[in-house]
Each structure stands twice: as structure tokens, then as C-alpha cells.
Design a protein around this motif. Structure first.
Motif, mmCIF file in Angstrom:
data_model
loop_
_atom_site.group_PDB
_atom_site.id
_atom_site.type_symbol
_atom_site.label_atom_id
_atom_site.label_comp_id
_atom_site.label_asym_id
_atom_site.label_seq_id
_atom_site.Cartn_x
_atom_site.Cartn_y
_atom_site.Cartn_z
ATOM 1 N N LEU A 160 9.315 -4.804 -0.759
ATOM 2 C CA LEU A 160 8.188 -5.563 -0.211
ATOM 3 C C LEU A 160 7.315 -6.125 -1.331
ATOM 4 C CD1 LEU A 160 5.993 -4.559 2.800
ATOM 5 C CD2 LEU A 160 4.930 -5.432 0.736
ATOM 6 N N MET A 161 6.989 -5.293 -2.300
ATOM 7 C CA MET A 161 6.143 -5.750 -3.403
ATOM 8 C C MET A 161 6.862 -6.785 -4.258
ATOM 9 S SD MET A 161 3.325 -4.349 -2.833
ATOM 10 C CE MET A 161 2.536 -4.978 -4.311
ATOM 11 N N ARG A 162 8.169 -6.701 -4.322
ATOM 12 C CA ARG A 162 8.948 -7.712 -5.047
ATOM 13 C C ARG A 162 8.748 -9.084 -4.416
ATOM 14 N NH1 ARG A 162 14.555 -6.781 -3.389
ATOM 15 N NH2 ARG A 162 13.841 -8.069 -1.648
ATOM 16 N N GLU A 163 8.815 -9.137 -3.089
ATOM 17 C CA GLU A 163 8.625 -10.408 -2.397
ATOM 18 C C GLU A 163 7.178 -10.877 -2.484
ATOM 19 O OE1 GLU A 163 11.030 -12.126 -1.290
ATOM 20 O OE2 GLU A 163 12.618 -10.625 -1.454
ATOM 21 N N LEU B 278 1.341 -16.166 2.958
ATOM 22 C CA LEU B 278 0.694 -14.911 3.344
ATOM 23 C C LEU B 278 -0.625 -14.751 2.600
ATOM 24 C CD1 LEU B 278 1.314 -12.359 5.104
ATOM 25 C CD2 LEU B 278 2.092 -11.267 2.996
ATOM 26 N N ARG B 279 -1.684 -14.357 3.325
ATOM 27 C CA ARG B 279 -3.006 -14.211 2.707
ATOM 28 C C ARG B 279 -3.491 -12.771 2.667
ATOM 29 N NH1 ARG B 279 -6.018 -18.647 2.412
ATOM 30 N NH2 ARG B 279 -6.918 -17.457 0.675
ATOM 31 N N VAL B 280 -2.995 -11.933 3.587
ATOM 32 C CA VAL B 280 -3.445 -10.538 3.654
ATOM 33 C C VAL B 280 -2.239 -9.640 3.884
ATOM 34 C CG1 VAL B 280 -4.882 -8.860 4.876
ATOM 35 C CG2 VAL B 280 -5.683 -11.210 4.629
ATOM 36 N N PHE B 281 -2.130 -8.595 3.073
ATOM 37 C CA PHE B 281 -1.154 -7.540 3.327
ATOM 38 C C PHE B 281 -1.894 -6.226 3.480
ATOM 39 C CE2 PHE B 281 1.226 -3.921 1.550
ATOM 40 C CZ PHE B 281 2.143 -3.778 2.584
ATOM 41 N N GLU B 282 -1.620 -5.536 4.589
ATOM 42 C CA GLU B 282 -2.268 -4.254 4.841
ATOM 43 C C GLU B 282 -1.219 -3.179 5.055
ATOM 44 O OE1 GLU B 282 -5.577 -2.138 7.800
ATOM 45 O OE2 GLU B 282 -5.248 -4.304 7.842
ATOM 46 N N MET C 1 1.739 3.385 -5.859
ATOM 47 C CA MET C 1 2.938 2.702 -6.309
ATOM 48 C C MET C 1 2.805 1.196 -6.072
ATOM 49 S SD MET C 1 6.904 3.240 -5.063
ATOM 50 C CE MET C 1 6.476 2.801 -3.372
ATOM 51 N N ALA C 2 2.252 0.813 -4.922
ATOM 52 C CA ALA C 2 2.072 -0.601 -4.609
ATOM 53 C C ALA C 2 1.064 -1.254 -5.552
ATOM 54 C CB ALA C 2 1.624 -0.755 -3.154
ATOM 55 N N VAL C 3 -0.042 -0.546 -5.828
ATOM 56 C CA VAL C 3 -1.077 -1.083 -6.710
ATOM 57 C C VAL C 3 -0.524 -1.277 -8.127
ATOM 58 C CG1 VAL C 3 -3.312 -0.634 -7.788
ATOM 59 C CG2 VAL C 3 -2.975 -0.141 -5.355
ATOM 60 N N LYS C 4 0.212 -0.301 -8.629
ATOM 61 C CA LYS C 4 0.780 -0.406 -9.983
ATOM 62 C C LYS C 4 1.792 -1.550 -10.062
ATOM 63 C CE LYS C 4 0.146 4.460 -11.261
ATOM 64 N NZ LYS C 4 0.816 5.742 -11.584
ATOM 65 N N TYR C 5 2.550 -1.720 -8.992
ATOM 66 C CA TYR C 5 3.523 -2.816 -8.971
ATOM 67 C C TYR C 5 2.791 -4.146 -9.064
ATOM 68 C CZ TYR C 5 8.041 -4.953 -7.822
ATOM 69 O OH TYR C 5 9.227 -5.654 -7.886
ATOM 70 N N LEU C 6 1.678 -4.258 -8.333
ATOM 71 C CA LEU C 6 0.889 -5.485 -8.361
ATOM 72 C C LEU C 6 0.317 -5.737 -9.746
ATOM 73 C CD1 LEU C 6 -0.331 -7.811 -6.642
ATOM 74 C CD2 LEU C 6 -2.321 -6.336 -6.283
ATOM 75 N N GLU C 7 -0.182 -4.694 -10.385
ATOM 76 C CA GLU C 7 -0.775 -4.839 -11.719
ATOM 77 C C GLU C 7 0.275 -5.236 -12.757
ATOM 78 O OE1 GLU C 7 -2.511 -1.029 -12.267
ATOM 79 O OE2 GLU C 7 -4.337 -1.480 -11.127
#
Length: 448
Positions: A358-361, A378-382, A394-400
């Protein structure tokens, strides 16, 4: 008390009113009795309605604002479902226009079709009659169906892959459609809208029932086989009978499949592919209308291969909500019978793989070759799994690490995409839909 103005009484009674179970439990494990829980104040309102006629007239609309209908069904092919007594009651008591949410719990399962691994069929004319009857009387902000996957597919006039259904053993799914507000002129516009889509349904039904010409062996492709290949799938007016803006699909728990050998090769009984229109006929045409801007997907420990279907065929929406682990009230991981012969490491591995994909996309650079266009809108992911610190971190680190510009953490569990000026999205909250809201103390609540 007789001298107290009705407006004052209504204001007092509002403090005894609260959200219905169908408003706060759509993300729980689906079951046929999940909505039997009594709201804390419902008995108080019922008691008030017994005091006198005046008080009853004041609270009656609140008591019937959220309708839970459990139809008695003995056959889908003969279609024994009849909403007329319920609708007549609502009309006779002038409650039809006050219905805010309508939930239909269907516990009927066609055992013969299930044993043969086929999807039961409901005649187009019966479905046409059902949706026409319901929506000619009620005008809800949210319409929900709780039903076995096989039965739900029949109500959508779609097929379901059932070869591996035994390994998942998922008894119920939830499909919910919601919108933020009612239209200004319900009767005329709704009637015209219904007739337009019922006409499509009638044409599609005629194509489906048309006799197929036979042809000698060795002959070239027949005209009939070509038309079958490209014919239009049956229409499902439920998705367009109102301008729905939000959709929720809750597929329940997939934990039982992890007991089987090579579980990762299994395919769940799911309506996801039909909603997105990414499967074979008749599931090759998306059911989701263009009015939908909010997509909510809940599945407890789904296989990452199945979750990939959503990632590769994401509809054009502004907001995506995903929940893949049980809520705190769901003790499934502590249930010895439920976890028997299951390696918990497999559950978390699939969860991690799904979130990584998901974070890859989400962080893929817009405009790059092969990038799915709908992800760029897409504007918001929750994430509904923010309470699971490991998944969220894990999601936050992937984003960073991605270094992508625009996306930022708005609050725990929510990513938002800013424009070039640094402004976040201005998306209207669902009044009675599926979007979550945050109270002043930071507690996450369901919108109502």
C-alpha cells in the motif's frame, strides 16, 4: 409537565438519544447478531413513548430513525422477500421521510448453490421490484446489507469465486453505501433516476435471456458468442438509486485460511473484484459509481495477494480507509479455538506485506511510467490500525524514506496530501456515513 413547550421537551429528549449500533459497529466482525446490542439510551426513549400520546408523538421519529430489517427469506429464486408491510407501517405513521439509516440483515444461505460452489441467482425483475419499493418510500443517508458472501453477490447480480470458500469460512460480509446529505427534490429526481437504470437492467436482462445459436464444429466464431463476450453485465440500480458518496466493504476475518497448506495460494469469496470491475464477466464492469469519493475497506488479516486487487484497481476517490487488524474489543488473537493450528507469524507477515504494498503505491512518484492514475488523485489515507503501533510506525517510516513531497502526517492514523501551497484537502466529513471524526480529547469516533 403539560405546560412545558414541545420544543423544550424535544431538547431534553435529545440528551437521551444516541447512535444506533449500525452507526458504530460497521467495522466490527460481521455476524447476523452484531446489531442486537441495545444502545444505552434506546430503552429510555421507548419508556418515554409510553408516558402519553404527546410524548410518543415527539419521540416516535427518533425511535424509527435507524431501521434494522430482518426479512424472512426461504428462497432467492422464488424471492420471498417482501418489504411492503414495513414500508406501509412507516408511511402510515409518517416516519418514512425521517429514516436516516436502513440496515438489511439477511441470514439466508442457499445451501444447494453453496454445495455446488455456484452463486445463487435472483431474477432481475425481482431485484428491480425490491429496490424500487424501498427507495420510493425511504430516502436514507446510509443503506447497509449484512449477508453471507454468496447471498450478497446474488443481490448485486454478480458472481462469486467459491472454490476456496471452505478454507476461509467467512459467514457474513457487510456492504454499506452512504452520502452526506439528501437532494433538494427527492421524489421526481429519484424516480427518473430509478427508471433510467431499470431500463438498462431490462435491456441487460433481455440480452442475458436471449437464446444462443448453435454452430457446427469447425465453423468460425459465431455472432452470438461474440455478443456474449462483449455484452453488458446486469445493472445493479442500488449503486445509482441515490448519489452515494461513500462505500464500505467489511469482509470479516480471514484467519481460518491460515490453517491450510499453502494458504497464500487461496482466493477468498469476495465482492471486491466485482465492485472494482476487474474480474471475468459479469464482474468486468465496476459497480462503484463515479459519485463515490470515499472508499472504506475492512478485512481482518486478509491475504496480501487479495489486498493487491484493491491496490491495483483503486477507484478514483479522495479518501481511502483501510483496516486489517482486529479492533481492541475483538479478542480473536486470544481465542485458543480460533487460533488453533495457526502460526501468528503468518498473520503479521501478510499484514506487513499488505501495508508495504500500500505504501509503495501511495508514495510512487506521480507521472512515472506505469503509475496507476487513480493513486495520484487520492488526498487522504486513513488507517484503522493506528492502535497497532508497529503497523503505523512502519507506514510513517516508509513515507519518510520515500522522500515524496506533499504527503504528511495529519494525526495518528491519517496521511493527507497537500497542494503546492501547502494546503491540505478540504473534504467534507460524512454526516451519517463511514468517515471517522475526532473529538476534542482526541478519541476517535464514528461520524453520526
Amino acid at each position: 409537565m403539560d405546560r412545558v413547550p414541545p420544543e423544550v421537551l424535544l431538547h431534553i429528549f435529545e440528551f437521551l438519544d444516541g447512535p444506533a449500533p449500525s452507526q458504530v459497529r460497521l467495522r466490527d466482525q460481521p455476524s447476523n447478531d452484531m446489531l442486537r446490542v441495545q444502545p444505552p439510551y434506546s430503552q429510555s426513549l421507548k419508556t418515554i413513548s409510553f408516558v402519553c400520546r404527546t410524548w410518543r408523538s415527539l419521540v416516535l421519529s427518533s425511535l424509527y430513525r435507524h431501521i434494522l430489517w430482518r426479512p424472512n427469506i426461504s428462497s432467492l429464486s422464488a424471492f420471498t422477500l417482501n418489504p411492503i408491510p414495513l414500508l406501509r407501517f412507516l408511511e402510515d405513521n409518517r416516519l418514512d421521510r425521517g429514516v436516516t439509516t436502513f440496515t438489511m440483515v439477511v441470514d439466508f444461505l442457499d445451501k444447494e448453490a453453496d454445495a455446488r460452489h455456484i452463486t445463487p441467482e435472483i431474477r432481475s425483475v425481482d431485484l428491480e421490484w425490491l429496490w424500487d419499493q424501498l427507495f420510493s418510500v425511504i430516502d436514507p443517508l446510509r443503506f447497509t446489507i449484512v449477508a453471507p458472501p454468496n447471498t450478497l453477490a446474488a443481490f448485486m447480480s454478480r458472481m462469486l469465486f467459491l472454490d476456496d470458500a471452505w478454507s476461509f469460512s467467512i459467514p457474513y460480509h457487510i456492504l454499506s453505501l452512504a452520502r452526506t446529505k439528501r437532494g433538494p427534490s427527492r421524489n421526481k429526481s429519484s424516480s427518473d433516476h430509478i427508471q433510467t437504470h431499470l431500463l438498462d437492467l431490462h435491456v441487460s436482462s433481455q440480452e442475458h435471456d436471449a437464446p444462443r445459436a448453435t454452430q457446427p464444429a469447425g465453423a468460425g466464431p459465431s455472432t452470438s458468442s461474440s455478443s456474449i463476450r462483449y455484452r453488458k453485465p446486469p445493472a445493479c440500480p442500488l449503486f445509482t438509486v441515490r448519489p452515494w458518496t461513500s462505500i464500505l466493504l467489511n469482509e470479516g476475518s480471514s484467519t481460518k485460511v491460515y490453517r491450510t497448506y499453502e494458504f497464500f495460494l487461496r482466493r477468498p469469496p469476495s465482492m471486491l473484484g466485482a465492485l472494482l470491475g476487474c474480474e471475468e464477466y459479469p464482474n468486468d464492469s465496476p459497480l462503484i459509481p463515479p459519485t463515490i469519493v470515499d472508499f472504506n475497506y475492512i478485512a481482518i488479516f486478509p491475504l496480501s495477494s487479495h489486498f493487491e486487487v484493491l491496490l491495483q484497481h483503486l477507484p478514483k476517490v479522495d479518501r481511502l480507509f483501510v483496516q486489517m487488524t482486529p479492533l481492541s474489543a475483538n479478542r480473536i488473537l486470544e481465542d485458543d479455538n480460533e487460533m488453533k493450528h495457526i502460526d501468528p507469524a503468518d498473520l503479521w507477515m501478510e499484514r506487513n506485506t499488505a501495508y508495504s504494498s500500500l505504501m509503495r503505491e501511495l508514495t510512487f512518484v506521480a507521472g512515472s511510467a506505469g503509475h496507476p492514475g487513480n493513486w495520484s488523485t487520492l488526498r487522504v489515507f486513513e488507517s484503522g490500525d493506528a492502535a497497532d503501533k508497529e503497523a503505523w510506525e512502519m507506514a510513517v517510516k516508509y513515507l519518510e524514506r520515500s522522500g515524496i513531497k506533499g504527503w504528511k502526517v495529519e494525526r495518528e492514523g491519517v496521511f493527507v496530501k497537500q497542494d503546492e501551497d501547502g494546503n491540505g484537502p478540504n473534504i467534507e466529513r460524512e454526516v451519517d456515513g463511514h468517515s471517522s471524526d475526532v473529538s476534542s480529547n482526541g478519541e476517535q469516533l464514528l461520524g453520526h
